[in-house]
Design a protein around this motif. Structure first.
Motif, PDB file in Angstrom:
ATOM      1  N   PHE A 232     -23.317  -7.938  40.134  1.00  0.00           N
ATOM      2  CA  PHE A 232     -22.047  -7.243  40.317  1.00  0.00           C
ATOM      3  C   PHE A 232     -21.087  -7.515  39.154  1.00  0.00           C
ATOM      4  CE2 PHE A 232     -23.259  -6.279  44.613  1.00  0.00           C
ATOM      5  CZ  PHE A 232     -22.530  -5.149  44.915  1.00  0.00           C
ATOM      6  N   THR A 233     -21.605  -8.068  38.055  1.00  0.00           N
ATOM      7  CA  THR A 233     -20.731  -8.360  36.924  1.00  0.00           C
ATOM      8  C   THR A 233     -20.547  -7.166  36.008  1.00  0.00           C
ATOM      9  OG1 THR A 233     -22.550  -9.105  35.501  1.00  0.00           O
ATOM     10  CG2 THR A 233     -21.516 -10.762  36.923  1.00  0.00           C
ATOM     11  N   ASP A 234     -21.358  -6.140  36.174  1.00  0.00           N
ATOM     12  CA  ASP A 234     -21.413  -5.035  35.230  1.00  0.00           C
ATOM     13  C   ASP A 234     -21.268  -3.723  35.981  1.00  0.00           C
ATOM     14  OD1 ASP A 234     -22.689  -2.920  33.552  1.00  0.00           O
ATOM     15  OD2 ASP A 234     -23.040  -4.592  32.198  1.00  0.00           O
ATOM     16  N   PRO A 235     -20.429  -2.802  35.496  1.00  0.00           N
ATOM     17  CA  PRO A 235     -20.277  -1.523  36.207  1.00  0.00           C
ATOM     18  C   PRO A 235     -21.561  -0.711  36.267  1.00  0.00           C
ATOM     19  CG  PRO A 235     -19.166  -1.468  34.062  1.00  0.00           C
ATOM     20  CD  PRO A 235     -19.524  -2.892  34.331  1.00  0.00           C
ATOM     21  N   ARG A 236     -22.531  -1.041  35.397  1.00  0.00           N
ATOM     22  CA  ARG A 236     -23.816  -0.344  35.489  1.00  0.00           C
ATOM     23  C   ARG A 236     -24.547  -0.703  36.773  1.00  0.00           C
ATOM     24  NH1 ARG A 236     -25.972  -2.263  29.692  1.00  0.00           N
ATOM     25  NH2 ARG A 236     -24.870  -4.094  30.455  1.00  0.00           N
ATOM     26  N   ALA A 238     -27.176  -3.453  38.800  1.00  0.00           N
ATOM     27  CA  ALA A 238     -28.618  -3.595  38.649  1.00  0.00           C
ATOM     28  C   ALA A 238     -29.141  -4.552  39.692  1.00  0.00           C
ATOM     29  CB  ALA A 238     -28.972  -4.111  37.247  1.00  0.00           C
ATOM     30  N   TYR A 239     -30.439  -4.440  39.956  1.00  0.00           N
ATOM     31  CA  TYR A 239     -31.124  -5.473  40.730  1.00  0.00           C
ATOM     32  C   TYR A 239     -32.513  -5.665  40.152  1.00  0.00           C
ATOM     33  CZ  TYR A 239     -33.749  -1.859  43.301  1.00  0.00           C
ATOM     34  OH  TYR A 239     -34.558  -0.815  43.646  1.00  0.00           O
ATOM     35  N   PHE A 249     -42.463  -7.401  37.010  1.00  0.00           N
ATOM     36  CA  PHE A 249     -41.035  -7.659  37.185  1.00  0.00           C
ATOM     37  C   PHE A 249     -40.285  -6.331  37.313  1.00  0.00           C
ATOM     38  CE2 PHE A 249     -36.827  -8.695  35.259  1.00  0.00           C
ATOM     39  CZ  PHE A 249     -36.446  -9.701  36.126  1.00  0.00           C
ATOM     40  N   LYS A 250     -39.636  -6.115  38.446  1.00  0.00           N
ATOM     41  CA  LYS A 250     -39.001  -4.833  38.757  1.00  0.00           C
ATOM     42  C   LYS A 250     -37.532  -4.842  38.373  1.00  0.00           C
ATOM     43  CE  LYS A 250     -38.145  -1.721  42.690  1.00  0.00           C
ATOM     44  NZ  LYS A 250     -38.437  -1.484  44.129  1.00  0.00           N
ATOM     45  N   LEU A 251     -37.102  -3.785  37.702  1.00  0.00           N
ATOM     46  CA  LEU A 251     -35.704  -3.609  37.325  1.00  0.00           C
ATOM     47  C   LEU A 251     -35.263  -2.211  37.703  1.00  0.00           C
ATOM     48  CD1 LEU A 251     -33.014  -4.233  35.782  1.00  0.00           C
ATOM     49  CD2 LEU A 251     -34.166  -3.395  33.731  1.00  0.00           C
ATOM     50  N   ALA A 252     -34.117  -2.109  38.357  1.00  0.00           N
ATOM     51  CA  ALA A 252     -33.505  -0.810  38.638  1.00  0.00           C
ATOM     52  C   ALA A 252     -32.018  -0.902  38.355  1.00  0.00           C
ATOM     53  CB  ALA A 252     -33.734  -0.405  40.089  1.00  0.00           C
TER      54      ALA A 252
END
Length: 368
Positions: A232-236, A238-239, A249-252
């Motif tokens: 939650f540190t970035d307006p983009r 991510a999880y 390794f999963k990134l979204a």
């Protein structure tokens, strides 16, 4: 004639059919492409299950109940823990901590130094705090949905393969008919069709649920030592989910993408989407800057205006129930949704925030 027919064997539909049958009602579960299929919002290998929802206590309670139910299906809950990171004083983080304390949710508050020491692969330039949920983790999504459907069938739910033919959106519904001509008659009809709900009910749902494209990336990072992570540190937004069940390794990037059609939309990621994912990965996990993309997926969110679920009667069809609007966070709540819908059909009062009347055509998201 059946008591209930559930259309859609995603996570909401499969758990609803199971709970209806457990309550003693006869039920059919109709699915076009198979439980947890790759076109559905319940497809893909994994989903996060976490308790943190800011001040939205109802979702924390539902997550707690749902986690207990998921654990009754051995092997589908992956006990990885969940780490949240946010800037110090972030309103959502502070509200989450207040809810955790009120509901006795196990958690730890980590300083920036604690986060750096525990998770050296993760980098932040700004001052942050961490919230760690030791009892949370991930769910093996499509495998779990298939297991719930099998359990429903085992106790007497009739599972029907077929696509429901469109019907007039008014009055009492007597039957649904599949593409191969099979008619299913029931007293009550529950439509848990995910991204197809606006297509099947253009008048009642239409623009009240927006379907958007969500690219997912799997990077080659076998040695990464991380729990599930939510940023939650970035307006983009991510999880990430660590490697599990044969996946990398999963990134979204947890943002709402462009409008998406679940039938005709492209399931290939674009160069721009890949570049955005790589840029975020390099910033937060510098050691993975050059990691190979092993696999990609394109799924979809079907979001309501607020992010609250839609669990209510159709406004013009007295025996039709609309069950959807998972809004990118619904999968974990499948057991609680099934229980809630079964109680609604049994005559229980509904929660106003899940009502059809509360769903607007203008986005004003407040639930994450």
């Amino acid at each position: 004639m059946l008591d209930c027919a559930v259309v859609g064997a995603g996570v909401f539909g499969s758990w609803t059919a199971l709970r209806l049958r457990e309550s003693g009602r006869s039920a059919a579960l109709v699915e076009a492409f198979g439980p947890g299929n790759s076109k559905s919002s319940s497809g893909g290998s994994s989903r996060v299950i976490r308790m943190g929802y800011g001040a939205d206590e109802i979702y924390t309670r539902w997550s707690m109940r749902s986690l207990a139910a998921w654990k009754q299906l051995p092997g589908f809950f992956q006990h990885k823990g969940v780490l949240w990171t946010a800037r110090r004083g972030h309103p959502y983080g502070e509200a989450t901590l207040q809810t955790f304390r009120k509901l006795d949710v196990p958690h730890e508050v980590l300083s920036a130094d604690d986060v750096r020491r525990r998770y050296p692969a993760l980098r932040f330039e700004e001052e942050i705090i961490g919230i760690f949920e030791p009892e949370s983790g991930a769910l093996l999504a499509n495998q779990a949905v298939a297991a719930v459907t099998r359990e429903a069938a085992r106790i007497g739910v009739e599972v029907v393969e077929g696509t429901v033919v469109p019907f007039p959106e008014e009055g009492r519904l007597e039957r649904v008919v599949t593409g191969d001509g099979r008619a299913i008659e029931a007293q009550e009809f529950i439509f848990a069709c995910g991204p197809w709900l606006p297509k099947l009910f253009p008048q009642a749902v239409g623009r009240r649920i927006r379907v958007t494209r969500q690219p997912i990336f799997y990077f080659d990072a076998p040695d990464i030592a991380m729990p599930v992570w939510i940023d939650f540190t970035d307006p983009r937004g991510a999880y990430t989910i660590p490697p599990l069940a044969g996946k990398s390794f999963k990134l979204a990037l947890d943002r709402h993408g462009p409008p998406f059609d679940p039938d005709s939309g492209s399931r290939s990621v674009t160069a721009e989407e890949t570049a955005a994912a790589r840029a975020f990965l390099a910033e937060r996990f510098p050691a993975l800057r050059d990691a190979s993309v092993v696999e990609t997926e394109v799924c979809q969110y079907e979001s309501t205006s607020s992010g609250d679920f839609l669990l209510d009667h159709h406004p013009a069809m007295p025996n039709v129930w609309l069950v959807g609007g998972g809004s990118g966070h619904g999968f974990k709540h499948g057991p609680a949704v099934g229980e809630y819908v079964a109680s609604l059909i049994g005559g229980a009062g509904g929660e106003p925030r899940f009502s059809w009347a509360s769903k607007l055509e203008v986005a004003a998201r407040r639930v994450y």
